[in-house]
Design an enzyme around this catalytic site. Structure first.
Site, PDB file in Angstrom:
ATOM      1  N   LEU B  11       3.316  -3.046  -0.779  1.00  0.00           N
ATOM      2  CA  LEU B  11       2.418  -2.994  -1.938  1.00  0.00           C
ATOM      3  C   LEU B  11       2.380  -1.557  -2.449  1.00  0.00           C
ATOM      4  O   LEU B  11       1.817  -0.685  -1.805  1.00  0.00           O
ATOM      5  CB  LEU B  11       1.009  -3.434  -1.555  1.00  0.00           C
ATOM      6  N   CYS B  13       5.039   1.163  -4.939  1.00  0.00           N
ATOM      7  CA  CYS B  13       6.379   1.734  -4.778  1.00  0.00           C
ATOM      8  C   CYS B  13       6.458   3.069  -5.520  1.00  0.00           C
ATOM      9  O   CYS B  13       7.370   3.307  -6.303  1.00  0.00           O
ATOM     10  CB  CYS B  13       7.436   0.743  -5.262  1.00  0.00           C
ATOM     11  N   ARG B  47       3.275  -2.086 -10.368  1.00  0.00           N
ATOM     12  CA  ARG B  47       2.587  -2.289 -11.636  1.00  0.00           C
ATOM     13  C   ARG B  47       3.568  -2.341 -12.800  1.00  0.00           C
ATOM     14  O   ARG B  47       3.384  -3.068 -13.757  1.00  0.00           O
ATOM     15  CB  ARG B  47       1.574  -1.155 -11.876  1.00  0.00           C
ATOM     16  N   LYS B 206     -11.037  11.886   4.901  1.00  0.00           N
ATOM     17  CA  LYS B 206     -10.322  12.061   6.171  1.00  0.00           C
ATOM     18  C   LYS B 206     -11.294  12.432   7.293  1.00  0.00           C
ATOM     19  O   LYS B 206     -11.137  11.984   8.428  1.00  0.00           O
ATOM     20  CB  LYS B 206      -9.244  13.131   6.002  1.00  0.00           C
TER      21      LYS B 206
END
Lengths: 429, 429
Positions: B11, B13, B47, B206
């Site tokens: 999912l 790229c 997309r 994070k």
């Protein structure tokens, strides 16, 4: 959570083993929560049963390690006795009787890891050994698992704390090797017989383990080229400083440029002060890993000591217990590439050579001719003369080690070369 | 080896996704050997389907990510689209349809990791996310697994490359913040809209993830105190240098001294040049971990970029695939300690405060009284005067952050204090 405990047998109760036992007791609740079941120390095999061991129930102590691993109800055996035998037989016996094994035994893994892996696989059990290399520093797991989707090309590490302490002391105080070793011994960083450390045997075992895992092939202790640091002089350290370098005892594992072989070696080397390994002080360890996709990684921490090594052992214990509860096993031996290990002569590196020569015209030309005849290209030359004597410091470009040592051999035969004061490889550039 | 391939859906790229796809193709044999079965890229959700993607079969490309994760034959979903939605729904849908998930999505994990973990557990699947924190640096796995037998007390890290590049530039060149940001933007280290980086949102996400794992509790993005680096001045950096320090944007996760709560925060701080984090240059990341048994560990490497992040994703892919073949799962959420997250006011730290004051007798006494009234002990004071104006630099001992900020508040009200030029915490000592 499962209430029936997993049973753990501890082989060895020295500096590391006693710390493992202590943490298993004091942190029992945390370990149980993280594993999903309690763990119980079911037996401790020792050589001297009369010694008082604080926090360990004397009823658990036995001198019969073989009977302990054969009991049949042991889920995990923790081996921290070291050495080849009886450790190897105890570990394979443990697998035969259904236990997984957590080991800190670098010598055995480097000497005969294949036998252990095969026994683990035959019996569907785990062999974990994070503590065998660089103490508490997570290194085996990152190499075996985190980098399993990457291609490691190089591992460059300070994996022996004793020798790093000695070299750091020489670097910061200007002390000679013997003086620095004495201080390391006095402070407990070096053992009474420091041979395994200062001759590089300890680091070579770790290099074999790291190379095997990094390159997915078998590299044994005998495959590792080994030089200790006993011949490193204060003059070498001073010379390194003039070049903007410091001297470290490095374990270096490399994939050849063509990808068809690997090399593993341990020797003192000059590395630039700008390299992250250069600032690793005292008895700390650090390992630099270069891989195709991840780039340059470094792992740093205490490379030895009871508590740090116990941390690594207990991390493995949690993993092995979780695997057992899941009816699964972690990664086994990965040696599918079957890459051969090339001899030292094929390693491509650089030399820093310090020569005592006659202080007369034509010497440099003679010396330069010898390098050229061996196909070794010179990077820099520095000449210093006084009283008819002179020293010549030559730093080469990269060339096969065999060509470099052939050059040195030929230089020794020149009339104008009175002696080869030192030879050291230059790495990490 | 199993010959039927494991099917992977990708999912996203972009920079990371395309690198993941590339390595899956070029290193297919290595991945298969390490997993024990081949892996096949079964679909790529994007997309903009019209964009040419080298090395990716156009037949695999789809804009319907939902249909892809619902196909039912997908073994592993790799999510590298980022953001909260649709990523969250796609991941939970993937679990519902039997896939394990490898994600690099720090925002989602920090915002709502619990939902993802719960969905993974409900369906007996894996959720791995090494790439979410510090790119290629193995950090999640060492914390979740290697240190699972230890007690982590502190995590101190440089986890955002953009801000480290900016601060390093300010430190080495004397540039101001805006100038350094411009250079970071020109070189591609900062995005056109740098808010997420320079305001500390990225580092805070994070910090939430690291604190959750390190302390086995739930810490969400909202629990993290956050200050960006937009107010750091060239004068702050110069002042840090005078103290033998440098300024870094740090993510700091700590267990309280009494062990009953934790804190997580992101802010600029001065750290001593002797601290290993001080020498982390350019866009590199490094995370320092302090634990009870292991002591001080550091992990260093590239914190971002397509290839490094892909390395982390693929390491997870190998682990998740191995688990699937073994019918097992790796570690899930570990939040059993349920430790509360204390507010910033309860953090114990040190302040470096620079005041513009009137250059007349009695000012220091007034200032010192304010510190004393708030129970804050002064470590050092440096006074510099010229032309009736003076500056007073005060470095405090450790005190609760609330007492320190109360002190600053009161100092601002003093007639003799013309202004508070800067306030910065001092860490890593």
């Amino acid at each position: 959570m499962r209430t029936r405990p997993l049973k753990v047998a501890l082989l060895g109760c020295g500096v590391v083993g006693s710390e493992v036992a202590r943490i298993m007791t004091t942190h029992a609740d945390d370990l149980a929560a993280r594993i999903g079941a309690p763990v119980e120390l079911a037996g401790v095999a020792v050589r001297r049963p009369s010694k008082v061991r604080e926090g360990i129930d004397p009823a658990l102590v036995t001198t019969d390690a073989t009977a302990l691993v054969k009991r049949g109800d042991i889920d995990v055996v923790i081996e921290v006795i070291g050495g080849i035998e009886p450790a190897r037989t105890l570990i394979t016996t443990a697998f035969e009787h259904g236990a997984s094994v957590v080991s800190a035994n670098k010598a055995l893994l480097a000497e005969d890891g294949a036998t252990l892996y095969a026994a683990a696989e035959r019996h569907g059990r785990d062999l974990y050994f994070e503590a065998a290399v660089a103490g508490a520093i997570p290194l085996i797991r990152p190499l075996r698992e985190s980098l399993a989707g990457d291609k490691v090309n190089r591992v460059l590490g300070i994996v022996n704390g004793t020798t790093n302490f000695i070299l750091d002391k020489m670097d910061t105080s200007g002390a000679g090797y013997t003086e620095a070793l004495d201080e390391a011994t006095a402070l407990g960083y070096a053992e009474a017989d420091p041979t395994a450390d200062v001759e590089g045997f300890d680091a070579a075992a770790k290099a074999a383990i790291l190379a095997s895992i990094a390159f997915h092939t078998r590299v044994r202790l005998d495959d590792v080229h080994r030089e200790g640091l006993t011949e490193v002089t204060a003059a070498d350290i001073a010379s390194a400083k003039r070049m903007g370098c410091t001297v470290k005892l490095l374990a270096i594992c490399e994939r050849a440029a063509d990808g068809r072989s690997v090399t593993a070696r341990v020797h003192p080397a000059m590395i630039p002060l700008s390299h992250p390994l250069a600032s690793v002080r005292e008895a700390y360890n650090a390992v630099f890993v270069e891989s195709e996709a991840a780039g340059q990684l470094m792992f740093y921490g205490p490379g030895a000591g009871g508590a740090p090594t116990a941390s690594a052992v207990l991390g493995d214990l949690v993993a092995v217990c979780r695997n057992q509860l899941a009816g699964a096993t972690g990664p086994g031996e990965s040696a599918y590439t079957q890459l051969p290990v090339s001899p030292m002569g094929e390693v491509v590196t650089r030399y820093h050579i310090s020569l005592d020569v006659a202080d007369k015209p034509g010497v440099l030309a003679q010396v330069a001719t010898v390098f050229a005849e061996h196909g070794v290209s010179i990077d820099t030359v520095r000449q210093q003369g006084k009283d008819g004597e002179a020293s010549l410091v030559v730093v080469t470009h990269r060339a096969p080690d065999a060509a470099l040592s052939g050059t040195v051999e030929a230089l020794r035969k020149l009339d104008t070369v009175r002696g080869v004061a030192s030879i050291m490889r230059v790495e990490g550039e």
